[in-house]
Design a protein around this motif. Structure first.
Motif, PDB file in Angstrom:
ATOM      1  N   SER A 181      38.278  37.392  53.903  1.00 38.87           N
ATOM      2  CA  SER A 181      38.917  36.102  53.604  1.00 38.87           C
ATOM      3  C   SER A 181      40.174  36.226  52.763  1.00 38.87           C
ATOM      4  O   SER A 181      40.932  35.254  52.659  1.00 38.87           O
ATOM      5  CB  SER A 181      37.921  35.172  52.901  1.00 38.87           C
ATOM      6  N   ALA A 182      40.442  37.385  52.147  1.00 39.55           N
ATOM      7  CA  ALA A 182      41.655  37.538  51.339  1.00 39.55           C
ATOM      8  C   ALA A 182      41.958  39.012  51.144  1.00 39.55           C
ATOM      9  O   ALA A 182      41.054  39.852  51.135  1.00 39.55           O
ATOM     10  CB  ALA A 182      41.489  36.851  49.978  1.00 39.55           C
ATOM     11  N   VAL A 183      43.240  39.329  50.954  1.00 42.86           N
ATOM     12  CA  VAL A 183      43.672  40.689  50.658  1.00 42.86           C
ATOM     13  C   VAL A 183      44.835  40.619  49.680  1.00 42.86           C
ATOM     14  O   VAL A 183      45.640  39.672  49.708  1.00 42.86           O
ATOM     15  CB  VAL A 183      44.089  41.449  51.935  1.00 42.86           C
ATOM     16  N   ALA A 184      44.918  41.600  48.790  1.00 38.86           N
ATOM     17  CA  ALA A 184      46.023  41.701  47.840  1.00 38.86           C
ATOM     18  C   ALA A 184      46.357  43.165  47.659  1.00 38.86           C
ATOM     19  O   ALA A 184      45.467  44.021  47.674  1.00 38.86           O
ATOM     20  CB  ALA A 184      45.645  41.070  46.501  1.00 38.86           C
ATOM     21  N   ALA A 185      47.647  43.471  47.486  1.00 42.27           N
ATOM     22  CA  ALA A 185      48.111  44.850  47.337  1.00 42.27           C
ATOM     23  C   ALA A 185      48.600  45.082  45.918  1.00 42.27           C
ATOM     24  O   ALA A 185      49.256  44.226  45.322  1.00 42.27           O
ATOM     25  CB  ALA A 185      49.229  45.145  48.336  1.00 42.27           C
ATOM     26  N   SER A 186      48.293  46.266  45.374  1.00 38.58           N
ATOM     27  CA  SER A 186      48.657  46.598  43.998  1.00 38.58           C
ATOM     28  C   SER A 186      50.142  46.886  43.883  1.00 38.58           C
ATOM     29  O   SER A 186      50.862  47.065  44.874  1.00 38.58           O
ATOM     30  CB  SER A 186      47.851  47.806  43.527  1.00 38.58           C
TER      31      SER A 186
ATOM     32  N   GLY B 187      51.141  50.073  45.528  1.00 38.53           N
ATOM     33  CA  GLY B 187      51.053  50.054  46.976  1.00 38.53           C
ATOM     34  C   GLY B 187      49.992  50.936  47.573  1.00 38.53           C
ATOM     35  O   GLY B 187      49.917  51.064  48.800  1.00 38.53           O
ATOM     36  N   HIS B 188      49.130  51.543  46.736  1.00 32.51           N
ATOM     37  CA  HIS B 188      48.103  52.436  47.270  1.00 32.51           C
ATOM     38  C   HIS B 188      46.689  51.982  46.938  1.00 32.51           C
ATOM     39  O   HIS B 188      45.746  52.750  47.073  1.00 32.51           O
ATOM     40  CB  HIS B 188      48.331  53.862  46.767  1.00 32.51           C
ATOM     41  N   ARG B 189      46.551  50.724  46.511  1.00 28.37           N
ATOM     42  CA  ARG B 189      45.230  50.150  46.276  1.00 28.37           C
ATOM     43  C   ARG B 189      45.253  48.703  46.757  1.00 28.37           C
ATOM     44  O   ARG B 189      46.275  48.024  46.623  1.00 28.37           O
ATOM     45  CB  ARG B 189      44.865  50.200  44.788  1.00 28.37           C
ATOM     46  N   ILE B 190      44.166  48.272  47.319  1.00 22.39           N
ATOM     47  CA  ILE B 190      44.067  46.884  47.726  1.00 22.39           C
ATOM     48  C   ILE B 190      42.791  46.278  47.151  1.00 22.39           C
ATOM     49  O   ILE B 190      41.833  46.984  46.824  1.00 22.39           O
ATOM     50  CB  ILE B 190      44.074  46.712  49.261  1.00 22.39           C
ATOM     51  N   ALA B 191      42.797  44.974  47.030  1.00 20.53           N
ATOM     52  CA  ALA B 191      41.595  44.202  46.725  1.00 20.53           C
ATOM     53  C   ALA B 191      41.341  43.300  47.921  1.00 20.53           C
ATOM     54  O   ALA B 191      42.278  42.706  48.477  1.00 20.53           O
ATOM     55  CB  ALA B 191      41.787  43.374  45.454  1.00 20.53           C
ATOM     56  N   VAL B 192      40.094  43.211  48.348  1.00 15.68           N
ATOM     57  CA  VAL B 192      39.737  42.368  49.485  1.00 15.68           C
ATOM     58  C   VAL B 192      38.476  41.585  49.160  1.00 15.68           C
ATOM     59  O   VAL B 192      37.609  42.059  48.412  1.00 15.68           O
ATOM     60  CB  VAL B 192      39.519  43.190  50.783  1.00 15.68           C
ATOM     61  N   ILE B 193      38.396  40.403  49.698  1.00 15.42           N
ATOM     62  CA  ILE B 193      37.163  39.620  49.637  1.00 15.42           C
ATOM     63  C   ILE B 193      36.538  39.697  51.020  1.00 15.42           C
ATOM     64  O   ILE B 193      37.140  39.268  52.010  1.00 15.42           O
ATOM     65  CB  ILE B 193      37.436  38.161  49.232  1.00 15.42           C
ATOM     66  N   VAL B 194      35.344  40.290  51.077  1.00 14.92           N
ATOM     67  CA  VAL B 194      34.644  40.492  52.344  1.00 14.92           C
ATOM     68  C   VAL B 194      33.219  39.971  52.192  1.00 14.92           C
ATOM     69  O   VAL B 194      32.502  40.367  51.263  1.00 14.92           O
ATOM     70  CB  VAL B 194      34.597  41.984  52.746  1.00 14.92           C
ATOM     71  N   GLY B 195      32.831  39.087  53.088  1.00 14.75           N
ATOM     72  CA  GLY B 195      31.478  38.551  53.027  1.00 14.75           C
ATOM     73  C   GLY B 195      31.188  37.858  51.713  1.00 14.75           C
ATOM     74  O   GLY B 195      30.045  37.891  51.240  1.00 14.75           O
ATOM     75  N   GLY B 196      32.201  37.267  51.100  1.00 20.10           N
ATOM     76  CA  GLY B 196      32.020  36.567  49.839  1.00 20.10           C
ATOM     77  C   GLY B 196      31.954  37.456  48.622  1.00 20.10           C
ATOM     78  O   GLY B 196      31.698  36.969  47.513  1.00 20.10           O
TER      79      GLY B 196
ATOM     80  N   LEU C  57      31.264  35.300  39.203  1.00 20.77           N
ATOM     81  CA  LEU C  57      31.829  34.207  40.006  1.00 20.77           C
ATOM     82  C   LEU C  57      31.174  34.163  41.384  1.00 20.77           C
ATOM     83  O   LEU C  57      30.819  35.198  41.952  1.00 20.77           O
ATOM     84  CB  LEU C  57      33.333  34.390  40.179  1.00 20.77           C
ATOM     85  N   THR C  58      31.056  32.974  41.917  1.00 22.42           N
ATOM     86  CA  THR C  58      30.575  32.775  43.277  1.00 22.42           C
ATOM     87  C   THR C  58      31.654  32.057  44.082  1.00 22.42           C
ATOM     88  O   THR C  58      32.678  31.636  43.540  1.00 22.42           O
ATOM     89  CB  THR C  58      29.278  31.950  43.282  1.00 22.42           C
ATOM     90  N   ASP C  59      31.419  31.913  45.389  1.00 20.58           N
ATOM     91  CA  ASP C  59      32.356  31.211  46.273  1.00 20.58           C
ATOM     92  C   ASP C  59      33.781  31.735  46.082  1.00 20.58           C
ATOM     93  O   ASP C  59      34.728  30.976  45.873  1.00 20.58           O
ATOM     94  CB  ASP C  59      32.303  29.703  46.029  1.00 20.58           C
ATOM     95  N   LEU C  60      33.941  33.060  46.184  1.00 19.95           N
ATOM     96  CA  LEU C  60      35.251  33.675  45.981  1.00 19.95           C
ATOM     97  C   LEU C  60      36.210  33.224  47.075  1.00 19.95           C
ATOM     98  O   LEU C  60      35.871  33.234  48.258  1.00 19.95           O
ATOM     99  CB  LEU C  60      35.124  35.201  45.990  1.00 19.95           C
ATOM    100  N   SER C  61      37.428  32.850  46.669  1.00 21.86           N
ATOM    101  CA  SER C  61      38.360  32.287  47.648  1.00 21.86           C
ATOM    102  C   SER C  61      39.730  32.937  47.657  1.00 21.86           C
ATOM    103  O   SER C  61      40.440  32.847  48.667  1.00 21.86           O
ATOM    104  CB  SER C  61      38.535  30.783  47.392  1.00 21.86           C
ATOM    105  N   ALA C  62      40.169  33.577  46.565  1.00 23.03           N
ATOM    106  CA  ALA C  62      41.508  34.167  46.525  1.00 23.03           C
ATOM    107  C   ALA C  62      41.555  35.242  45.453  1.00 23.03           C
ATOM    108  O   ALA C  62      40.820  35.182  44.456  1.00 23.03           O
ATOM    109  CB  ALA C  62      42.562  33.096  46.241  1.00 23.03           C
ATOM    110  N   VAL C  63      42.451  36.221  45.651  1.00 19.49           N
ATOM    111  CA  VAL C  63      42.572  37.320  44.697  1.00 19.49           C
ATOM    112  C   VAL C  63      43.994  37.858  44.735  1.00 19.49           C
ATOM    113  O   VAL C  63      44.679  37.800  45.759  1.00 19.49           O
ATOM    114  CB  VAL C  63      41.559  38.449  45.022  1.00 19.49           C
ATOM    115  N   ASP C  64      44.461  38.359  43.583  1.00 21.49           N
ATOM    116  CA  ASP C  64      45.728  39.092  43.515  1.00 21.49           C
ATOM    117  C   ASP C  64      45.673  39.999  42.295  1.00 21.49           C
ATOM    118  O   ASP C  64      44.792  39.877  41.441  1.00 21.49           O
ATOM    119  CB  ASP C  64      46.927  38.141  43.432  1.00 21.49           C
ATOM    120  N   TRP C  65      46.632  40.926  42.234  1.00 23.34           N
ATOM    121  CA  TRP C  65      46.698  41.865  41.114  1.00 23.34           C
ATOM    122  C   TRP C  65      47.494  41.227  39.987  1.00 23.34           C
ATOM    123  O   TRP C  65      48.660  40.856  40.152  1.00 23.34           O
ATOM    124  CB  TRP C  65      47.351  43.170  41.550  1.00 23.34           C
ATOM    125  N   GLY C  66      46.871  41.119  38.800  1.00 23.53           N
ATOM    126  CA  GLY C  66      47.539  40.547  37.643  1.00 23.53           C
ATOM    127  C   GLY C  66      48.078  41.596  36.686  1.00 23.53           C
ATOM    128  O   GLY C  66      48.715  41.274  35.691  1.00 23.53           O
ATOM    129  N   GLY C  67      47.814  42.858  36.962  1.00 22.13           N
ATOM    130  CA  GLY C  67      48.285  43.964  36.137  1.00 22.13           C
ATOM    131  C   GLY C  67      48.059  45.250  36.886  1.00 22.13           C
ATOM    132  O   GLY C  67      47.596  45.255  38.032  1.00 22.13           O
TER     133      GLY C  67
END
Length: 601
Positions: free
Chosen positions: A449-454, A457-466, A492-502
C-alpha cells in the motif's frame, strides 16, 4: 602525550553524526577493549546515571523494582548476566545460564501497559504484557525478535535479610532470557551510525548500532573500526559492500595531541581503496574535535587534520535544500509557506503548462540535467497512469491501474538510467525514464500500500499486508532488486503512509485509537508520537529526511487527510494563498484545497 578527550561539548554540536574509540596495545597484538565500567556493587543503592540502578535502588517500591529489573541487563555485555542475577533470588540464579560476552543477546520488549502486580496467598506475581521489538546483540545490532511471548510472569519475594532497608528478589525469572525494556534501551544506550559503501562504491549507506552509555571516550573510535571491519547489518547486505576480506585492527585506536591513529591490516590497500575507507571512517566517527591518521600495517597512508572540514567537503550523499510542491486543481505548483526563509533559489515545476493537468500525485528528483518528474495522472474514468517527464508527449505507462500511489525516485541510480518505485493495484513496481513499469518481487506476501525511498537511495520502507517493513535495494546493472524485508514492530494499526524523516528515522501514519503520525526508528526500537490526533486517516505523506549534509530548520513533514493538506512545525493547514502562481477563483466560487504536498531535495 596520549590523553582522553571529553565528548560532552562535541555531542551538543550541530553536526549530530554517528560514531565511535580505544587504548593502545603492543604492535600486532589482538585488540582488547579494556577499561570496562562495572555495574553498581551488590548491597549499594548508588549508581551512575548512565548505568542501570542496582537492586537496592528501588527500596520497597515494587513498581520501581520491576522497572529496574527490566533495565538490569543494559550495559556492557560481559557484565549482563552478573547484573541480572543480582535481582534474582540466590537460590534461583541457576535458571540463568551465563554466556560469553560475544554471545550475549538481550530481548528488547515494549510494555503495552503498566506492569500488573498482584498479591495472593501464594505471594506477589508480576505480569508484563509486551511487544517483542528485537534482539540486541553484543555487536550493537538490533536484529528481528526471536522470542514470540506476548506476556511474561514472575514472582517477587521480599529480601527479609535486608530489613529494615528492604528490597525484593525475583524468584522465577524467565529462563535463558535477558529482558530489556525499550525505555531502558533509550536511556542506557546511545545510537550510532556507521557507514558502508553501496555495491558500486558511489554512495554511503548508514547502519544503526547501539553502544552502552558507560563506554569511555577512548573506546568509541575502536568500536567504530571494529564494526566497519565486521561488515554491515544483515538486512543491509544486499545493498552494501564489505571491506576487503582479512581487514582487521592491528592496535586499538589511540589519540595523541588531538589526532586519532587507526592502524589496520587491509589487503589490496591501493590509494582509491584507502581514500574510500577514510571517508567511511570520518563519517562514522562521532563529532570529535580532532584529526585522523590512517595507517596500513604501521605505515602512514592518509592524514585528515580536521574531521569536520572533511565531512563538509566529502558529503555522504548529494543533497540540496528542500523545496515544497503540491497539487492544486490537478496541477503541480510550488509552495511558499509563511514563516520560512526567503531568498532560496527556487525551482519551478519542470512541467509544461500543456502537461500540467489531471495529476493526482507526483515525485521529483534532482539530476545532472535538471529535475526529473514522475506524475500519476487520472483519466476520465479515473484509471491511473504513470507519466515520466513534464512535456505534453512525455513517456507514459502502457497499462492503466485502478489505484496508484506517490512515485518515488531512487536517488542513487545511475543518472543516465534513472529508476523509481511506485505502488499500483497493491503491487510494487519499478519504473525508468520511459515510464515502463516492471514488478519488483518482495520476500513478504500481501497487498503493498505504500513505498518510500531513503536519502541514500539504497533502503526502502514499504507497507505490506498492513505491516511496516524495511529492505535494502541493489541497483547493479541498472536493475532494481530488493533484499529480504525486515518487519518493524509498532503499536500503530491501520497503517496508511510512510516516508523517511531522517537518515534512520521513518514517519508513519496509522491509528493509535485515533489517526496519528509517529516517528519510528529504522529498527522499530523507538516510536514517538508526532501528532496523536490527526482527525482523519492520512492518505498521503511526504517528508524531508533530516541530515547533517543539508540541515533544514523548517517543518520537514507534510501530509494530506480528508482532502486537506497539512504541515508541521507548527502543525497547521496549508492554505491556498501559499500556493504560488494560481489565479484566484471567480467571484462566488469557493477556492479549492492544496493536496498531495511533497518535497524536492
Amino acid at each position: 602525550m596520549r590523553r582522553g578527550r571529553g565528548l560532552a561539548g562535541a555531542l551538543g554540536a550541530a553536526l549530530l553524526l554517528a560514531g565511535l574509540v580505544g587504548c593502545g596495545i603492543p604492535e600486532e597484538s589482538e585488540v582488547r577493549v579494556g577499561g570496562q565500567v562495572n555495574a553498581a556493587r551488590p548491597g549499594s543503592s548508588s549508581y551512575r546515571p548512565d548505568e542501570p540502578p542496582s537492586r537496592l535502588a528501588s527500596g520497597d517500591d515494587r513498581a520501581a523494582f520491576v522497572k529496574n529489573f527490566l533495565s538490569a541487563a543494559a550495559g556492557e555485555p560481559d557484565k549482563a548476566y552478573y547484573r541480572v542475577k543480582q535481582f534474582v533470588a540466590p537460590e534461583r540464579r541457576d535458571r540463568i545460564q551465563d554466556k560469553q560476552a560475544s554471545e550475549v543477546a538481550l530481548n528488547v520488549v515494549r510494555l503495552l501497559e503498566t506492569p500488573v502486580i498482584t498479591d495472593s496467598t501464594d505471594g506477589t506475581t508480576v505480569t508484563l504484557r509486551v511487544q517483542q521489538i528485537g534482539l540486541l546483540r553484543a555487536d550493537g545490532t538490533l536484529v528481528p525478535p526471536v522470542a514470540t511471548e506476548t506476556q511474561y510472569q514472575f514472582r517477587l519475594r521480599l529480601a527479609q535479610e535486608e530489613r529494615p532497608e528492604s528490597s525484593y528478589y525475583v524468584t522465577d525469572p524467565p529462563p535463558n532470557a535477558l529482558l530489556l525494556s525499550d525505555e531502558a534501551l533509550a536511556r542506557y544506550y546511545k545510537t550510532r551510525l556507521v557507514y558502508f559503501w553501496n555495491t558500486s562504491r558511489t554512495r554511503l549507506v548508514p547502519d544503526q548500532r547501539y553502544l552502552p552509555s558507560t563506554l569511555s571516550d577512548e573506546r568509541l573510535v575502536t568500536e567504530v573500526v571494529r564494526w566497519l571491519t565486521a561488515g554491515p547489518s544483515e538486512w543491509l547486505l544486499p545493498g552494501t559492500s564489505r571491506l576487503p576480506d582479512g581487514t582487521r585492527l592491528i592496535n586499538n585506536a589511540t589519540e595523541t595531541d588531538g589526532q586519532w591513529e587507526v592502524n589496520l591490516d587491509m589487503p589490496d590497500a591501493d590509494d582509491r581503496r584507502v581514500e574510500q575507507l577514510v571517508q567511511q571512517l570520518v563519517w562514522s566517527l562521532p563529532p570529535l574535535d580532532a584529526g585522523l591518521e590512517l595507517k596500513i600495517r604501521n605505515q602512514p597512508r592518509r592524514t585528515v587534520p580536521d574531521l569536520r572540514a572533511y565531512r563538509l567537503s566529502h558529503p555522504a550523499y548529494p543533497v540540496k535544500d528542500p523545496q515544497r510542491f503540491c497539487l492544486y486543481e490537478g496541477a503541480v505548483h510550488r509552495l511558499a509557506l509563511a514563516g520560512e526563509p526567503s531568498g532560496v533559489a527556487y525551482i519551478e515545476p519542470p512541467i509544461a503548462a500543456a502537461a500540467n493537468k489531471g495529476i493526482v500525485s507526483a515525485g521529483f528528483s534532482r539530476s545532472p540535467d535538471g529535475v526529473l518528474a514522475a506524475l500519476v495522472t487520472a483519466s476520465v474514468d479515473q484509471r491511473r497512469r504513470l507519466v515520466v517527464g513534464g512535456q505534453a508527449q512525455a513517456p507514459h505507462s502502457v497499462d492503466t491501474y485502478a489505484s496508484m500511489g506517490r512515485p518515488v525516485w531512487l536517488r542513487s541510480a545511475d543518472p543516465q538510467r534513472p529508476q523509481g518505485l511506485v505502488v499500483a493495484d497493491g503491487r510494487l513496481y519499478r519504473f525508468d525514464a520511459n515510464a515502463q513499469l516492471r514488478a519488483v518481487p518482495l520476500t513478504v506476501e500481501g497487498t503493498v500500500s505504500a513505498v518510500a525511498a531513503s536519502l541514500d537511495g539504497h533502503r526502502i520502507a514499504v507497507i505490506v499486508g498492513g505491516a511496516l517493513y524495511v529492505a535494502a535495494v541493489n541497483l547493479d546493472g541498472g536493475v532494481v532488486s530488493v533484499g529480504p524485508a525486515r518487519r518493524l514492530v509498532t503499536s500503530l494499526t491501520d497503517l496508511s503512509a510512510v516516508d523517511w524523516g531522517g537518515e534512520n528515522v521513518l514517519y508513519l501514519a496509522g491509528a493509535a485509537g485515533r489517526p496519528a503520525v509517529y516517528e519510528i526508528s529504522v529498527d522499530g526500537a523507538r516510536q514517538t508520537p508526532l501528532k496523536k490526533d490527526i482527525g482523519a486517516r492520512v492518505t498521503h505523506l511526504s517528508a524531508y529526511p533530516l541530515n547533517t549534509v543539508a540541515p533544514f530548520s523548517g517543518g520537514n513533514l507534510m501530509y494530506e487527510a480528508n482532502g486537506v493538506a497539512y504541515r508541521n512545525n507548527p502543525y497547521d493547514t496549508i492554505e491556498r494563498d501559499e500556493v504560488l502562481n494560481v489565479a484566484p477563483p471567480p467571484a462566488g466560487v469557493q477556492a479549492g484545497n492544496p493536496t498531495a504536498p511533497f518535497f524536492l531535495y
